[in-house]
Scaffold this active site. Structure first.
Site, PDB file in Angstrom:
ATOM      1  N   SER A 122       0.816  -1.225   0.000  1.00 35.65           N
ATOM      2  CA  SER A 122       0.000   0.000   0.000  1.00 35.65           C
ATOM      3  C   SER A 122       0.842   1.264   0.000  1.00 35.65           C
ATOM      4  O   SER A 122       1.938   1.308   0.576  1.00 35.65           O
ATOM      5  CB  SER A 122      -0.876  -0.021   1.253  1.00 35.65           C
ATOM      6  OG  SER A 122      -1.357   1.260   1.552  1.00 35.65           O
ATOM      7  N   GLU A 124       0.326   3.666   1.750  1.00 38.33           N
ATOM      8  CA  GLU A 124       0.450   4.132   3.145  1.00 38.33           C
ATOM      9  C   GLU A 124       1.826   3.816   3.723  1.00 38.33           C
ATOM     10  O   GLU A 124       2.212   4.382   4.735  1.00 38.33           O
ATOM     11  CB  GLU A 124      -0.627   3.466   4.015  1.00 38.33           C
ATOM     12  CG  GLU A 124      -1.998   4.052   3.871  1.00 38.33           C
ATOM     13  CD  GLU A 124      -2.192   5.412   4.552  1.00 38.33           C
ATOM     14  OE1 GLU A 124      -1.604   5.636   5.619  1.00 38.33           O
ATOM     15  OE2 GLU A 124      -2.920   6.239   3.992  1.00 38.33           O
ATOM     16  N   TYR A 145      -1.299   0.645  10.557  1.00 37.29           N
ATOM     17  CA  TYR A 145      -1.642   0.025   9.271  1.00 37.29           C
ATOM     18  C   TYR A 145      -0.458   0.102   8.313  1.00 37.29           C
ATOM     19  O   TYR A 145      -0.057  -0.903   7.704  1.00 37.29           O
ATOM     20  CB  TYR A 145      -2.872   0.722   8.658  1.00 37.29           C
ATOM     21  CG  TYR A 145      -3.127   0.299   7.229  1.00 37.29           C
ATOM     22  CD1 TYR A 145      -3.704  -0.929   6.950  1.00 37.29           C
ATOM     23  CD2 TYR A 145      -2.760   1.127   6.164  1.00 37.29           C
ATOM     24  CE1 TYR A 145      -3.917  -1.326   5.635  1.00 37.29           C
ATOM     25  CE2 TYR A 145      -2.976   0.737   4.858  1.00 37.29           C
ATOM     26  CZ  TYR A 145      -3.549  -0.494   4.591  1.00 37.29           C
ATOM     27  OH  TYR A 145      -3.744  -0.886   3.292  1.00 37.29           O
TER      28      TYR A 145
HETATM   29  P1  GDP Z   1      -6.644   6.137   3.337  1.00 40.15           P
HETATM   30  O1  GDP Z   1      -5.844   7.049   2.454  1.00 40.15           O
HETATM   31  O2  GDP Z   1      -6.351   4.705   3.071  1.00 40.15           O
HETATM   32  O3  GDP Z   1      -6.567   6.462   4.773  1.00 40.15           O
HETATM   33  O4  GDP Z   1      -8.170   6.304   2.815  1.00 40.15           O
HETATM   34  P2  GDP Z   1      -9.419   7.103   3.442  1.00 40.15           P
HETATM   35  O5  GDP Z   1     -10.448   7.134   2.376  1.00 40.15           O
HETATM   36  O6  GDP Z   1      -9.843   6.527   4.770  1.00 40.15           O
HETATM   37  O7  GDP Z   1      -8.854   8.566   3.698  1.00 40.15           O
HETATM   38  C1  GDP Z   1      -8.342   9.349   2.654  1.00 40.15           C
HETATM   39  C2  GDP Z   1      -8.055  10.742   3.174  1.00 40.15           C
HETATM   40  O8  GDP Z   1      -9.282  11.408   3.448  1.00 40.15           O
HETATM   41  C3  GDP Z   1      -7.245  10.781   4.477  1.00 40.15           C
HETATM   42  O9  GDP Z   1      -6.255  11.766   4.359  1.00 40.15           O
HETATM   43  C4  GDP Z   1      -8.269  11.201   5.520  1.00 40.15           C
HETATM   44  O10 GDP Z   1      -7.727  11.947   6.612  1.00 40.15           O
HETATM   45  C5  GDP Z   1      -9.161  12.084   4.680  1.00 40.15           C
HETATM   46  N1  GDP Z   1     -10.493  12.263   5.261  1.00 40.15           N
HETATM   47  C6  GDP Z   1     -11.087  13.458   5.529  1.00 40.15           C
HETATM   48  N2  GDP Z   1     -12.276  13.269   6.102  1.00 40.15           N
HETATM   49  C7  GDP Z   1     -12.455  11.917   6.206  1.00 40.15           C
HETATM   50  C8  GDP Z   1     -13.523  11.108   6.717  1.00 40.15           C
HETATM   51  O11 GDP Z   1     -14.534  11.577   7.203  1.00 40.15           O
HETATM   52  N3  GDP Z   1     -13.347   9.754   6.622  1.00 40.15           N
HETATM   53  C9  GDP Z   1     -12.224   9.198   6.071  1.00 40.15           C
HETATM   54  N4  GDP Z   1     -12.136   7.871   5.992  1.00 40.15           N
HETATM   55  N5  GDP Z   1     -11.207   9.939   5.616  1.00 40.15           N
HETATM   56  C10 GDP Z   1     -11.325  11.283   5.674  1.00 40.15           C
END
Ligand code: GDP
Length: 334
Positions: A122, A124, A145
């Site tokens: 990933s 990440e 993670y």
């Molecule tokens: P990730 O990149 O695998 O962590 O995928 P996510 O879809 O969970 O998050 C993508 C980005 O969106 C991250 O930088 C989060 O901090 C941002 N983000 C902003 N608001 C939200 C929210 O309400 N939910 C999630 N899941 N992410 C959010």
């Protein structure tokens, strides 16, 4: 007929990969923890997949599943994928994401070492990096993670050094209508279907400025398969090369709702639909992720087909259809 074992077959990537491999003529075995026939996105392929019950934490169950599948290829897509949950359950995240892979690799090495293994690595793993990330970018993860994915990625490398054909596909964020509802893209498109139905409840989000390289999962599973069909096993970065902010995603959704004729107020500022809730702001945020996927272009011949606006559109349309909302424009055209 080639045989593939897919862990995490009921997840977003698992369902797309199963469809893709079935089209290529594969016999598919899917590792599941519970009854998969209720999973909406598996309905189309259920009858053609043999489901095997097991958990990545249970080595005995994995051994039985492996022996039944006797696979030419294993795609390890199962895992704990949500960054905030990895802070709440770090040891479980490790047990599944790292322990699960190493159990599989050990089984492969002992039972059928010519099995090729794809590991879902990933973006990440990179943490906060200025610029684009390629295969040689140092790994500096910022969450349990990310660390679990980095550990698994290194396990792939050391088993490869021992002669196993194992690869880590370093996939940047990839989305679709099948994405889990906790991820930000799906959270936004789900809320948008409510807005189109007249619900004006503001959606609570975290950091609107975070940027991700969002691509379409249906494109990315093709890269997984290509990685297992090279002369030499190698890790590849997969992404689009462009990042967009969460705010841009919301704005595009509103623009699309307006374009489709769901309401005149969708050209109003985003703040009328969304508000920041500190509970969703991440302390260890990764601010911007962008892929340098030149190696995949040249060696795998892989390129993403669906662009960012196209991705937003299919996610939104699927959500609207699930809500039973027809775009007025389309209804008029019917
Ligand atoms: P990730 O990149 O695998 O962590 O995928 P996510 O879809 O969970 O998050 C993508 C980005 O969106 C991250 O930088 C989060 O901090 C941002 N983000 C902003 N608001 C939200 C929210 O309400 N939910 C999630 N899941 N992410 C959010």
């Amino acid at each position: 007929m080639k045989r593939a074992l897919i862990t995490g077959i009921s997840g977003q990537d698992g369902t797309y990969l199963a469809e893709y491999l079935l089209d290529l003529g594969y016999q598919i075995y899917g590792l599941v923890r519970r009854e998969p026939r209720t999973v909406r996105w598996l309905q189309g392929v259920c009858e053609r997949v043999e489901f095997l019950y097991g958990d990545l934490r249970d080595v005995a169950a994995l051994e039985v599943a492996f022996r039944k599948a006797w696979p030419d290829e294993v795609y390890n897509l199962a895992g704990q994928v949500f960054v905030p949950s990895s802070w709440e359950h770090p040891s479980e995240t490790f047990d599944v994401n790292v322990g699960g892979l190493v159990r599989l690799l050990q089984i492969v090495e002992r039972q059928k070492p010519d099995t090729r293994v794809y590991q879902a690595s990933s973006s990440e793993m990179f943490g906060n990096v200025d610029g684009h990330c390629g295969e040689r970018t140092p790994l500096n993860p910022a969450s349990p993670y990310g660390v679990s994915k980095m550990a698994a990625h290194h396990l792939v490398r050391i088993y490869r050094d021992r002669g196993i054909y194992a690869v880590g596909g370093i996939l940047f964020n990839h989305e679709s209508p099948r994405r889990g509802p906790e991820m930000v893209t799906r959270k936004i498109t789900r809320a948008a279907a409510g807005w189109a139905n007249g619900d004006r409840t503001k959606l609570k989000l975290g950091n609107l400025l975070a940027r991700r390289d969002w691509g379409f999962a249906g494109d990315y599973v093709k890269a997984m398969h290509a990685m297992l069909h090279q002369k030499e096993p190698k890790d590849y970065v997969i992404g689009t090369g462009q990042s967009h902010s969460v705010a841009e995603f919301v704005e595009l959704v509103l623009k699309e709702l307006h374009r489709q004729g769901h309401g005149d107020d969708f050209d109003r500022p985003m703040e009328e639909f969304v508000e920041v809730d500190q509970r969703f702001v991440r302390p260890n945020e990764i601010h911007n992720l962008r892929a340098d996927c030149r190696l995949a272009h040249t060696e795998l011949g892989w390129k993403p087909e669906l662009d960012f606006p196209g991705l937003v559109r299919i996610m939104l349309d699927s959500e609207l259809a699930a809500f039973g909302v027809q775009s007025r424009a389309r209804a008029a055209a019917d």
